[in-house]
Design a protein around this motif. Structure first.
Motif, PDB file in Angstrom:
ATOM      1  N   ARG A  42     -93.411  27.334 -21.359  1.00 29.44           N
ATOM      2  CA  ARG A  42     -93.346  28.793 -21.217  1.00 29.44           C
ATOM      3  C   ARG A  42     -94.518  29.418 -21.956  1.00 29.44           C
ATOM      4  O   ARG A  42     -94.499  29.548 -23.184  1.00 29.44           O
ATOM      5  N   HIS A  83     -95.687  37.613 -26.888  1.00 25.94           N
ATOM      6  CA  HIS A  83     -94.961  36.674 -26.028  1.00 25.94           C
ATOM      7  C   HIS A  83     -94.332  35.589 -26.886  1.00 25.94           C
ATOM      8  O   HIS A  83     -94.898  35.184 -27.902  1.00 25.94           O
ATOM      9  N   VAL A  85     -93.638  31.743 -26.947  1.00 29.75           N
ATOM     10  CA  VAL A  85     -94.191  30.544 -26.325  1.00 29.75           C
ATOM     11  C   VAL A  85     -93.275  29.374 -26.660  1.00 29.75           C
ATOM     12  O   VAL A  85     -92.888  29.199 -27.817  1.00 29.75           O
ATOM     13  N   ARG A  86     -92.921  28.590 -25.632  1.00 33.32           N
ATOM     14  CA  ARG A  86     -92.086  27.397 -25.823  1.00 33.32           C
ATOM     15  C   ARG A  86     -92.749  26.250 -25.075  1.00 33.32           C
ATOM     16  O   ARG A  86     -93.104  26.380 -23.897  1.00 33.32           O
ATOM     17  N   ALA A 119     -84.412  25.198 -22.370  1.00 29.95           N
ATOM     18  CA  ALA A 119     -84.957  26.218 -23.264  1.00 29.95           C
ATOM     19  C   ALA A 119     -83.901  27.297 -23.457  1.00 29.95           C
ATOM     20  O   ALA A 119     -83.178  27.637 -22.526  1.00 29.95           O
ATOM     21  N   PRO A 122     -84.394  33.999 -23.454  1.00 27.46           N
ATOM     22  CA  PRO A 122     -85.338  34.769 -24.259  1.00 27.46           C
ATOM     23  C   PRO A 122     -84.684  35.540 -25.399  1.00 27.46           C
ATOM     24  O   PRO A 122     -85.271  35.700 -26.448  1.00 27.46           O
TER      25      PRO A 122
END
Length: 145
Positions: A42, A83, A85-86, A119, A122
């Motif tokens: 991501r 943002h 980030v993953r 994941a 969000p």
């Protein structure tokens, strides 16, 4: 070696943490090359070039960096917009010092049986134990072409 010996876990997350510390301890800037096409990655799509992305993961460039055994996560600003980030650890292709290129490249993940965990949503907090870290100044990343 006996037949009951358990297979060992991947050494990649341990090497990533060690190389990150080594680069940082030497006052250099750790950059990560990511396979942006890997499942679970991501990152903002506008920073992906040819299926890869290079990220500056220095503490001054990101917030709440977590170098876990399965995932790497942090917050960063791209074009002034924050943002989350993953990145699954298996998607990391290299970790190196921006100033001199020293670091380590990693082979593409070949084992198909070990899929990364899903994941979090969000809004879902990361599994950092619930301790909120103080906010820093605005982090920034620079895309390297």
């Amino acid at each position: 070696m006996s037949e009951t010996t358990q297979p060992m876990t991947s050494n990649r997350p341990y090497l990533l943490r060690a190389i990150y510390d080594w680069i940082s301890d030497n006052g250099l800037t750790p950059y990560m090359l990511i396979d942006a096409t890997a499942e679970g990655v991501r990152v903002p799509p506008q920073v992906v070039k040819n299926g890869q992305v290079v990220l500056n993961i220095a503490m001054r460039a990101v917030a709440n960096l977590e170098l876990g055994n399965d995932w790497i996560g942090f917050s960063a600003r791209f074009s002034g917009v924050s943002h989350v980030v993953r990145i699954p650890v298996g998607a990391v292709l290299a970790l190196y010092a921006q100033e001199n290129g020293q670091g380590m490249m990693f082979p593409a993940e070949e084992e198909g049986g070990d899929t990364p965990p899903p994941a979090p949503a969000p809004d879902e907090p990361s599994s950092g134990g619930g301790d909120d870290k103080p906010k820093r100044g605005a982090p920034h990343l620079r895309v390297i072409k």
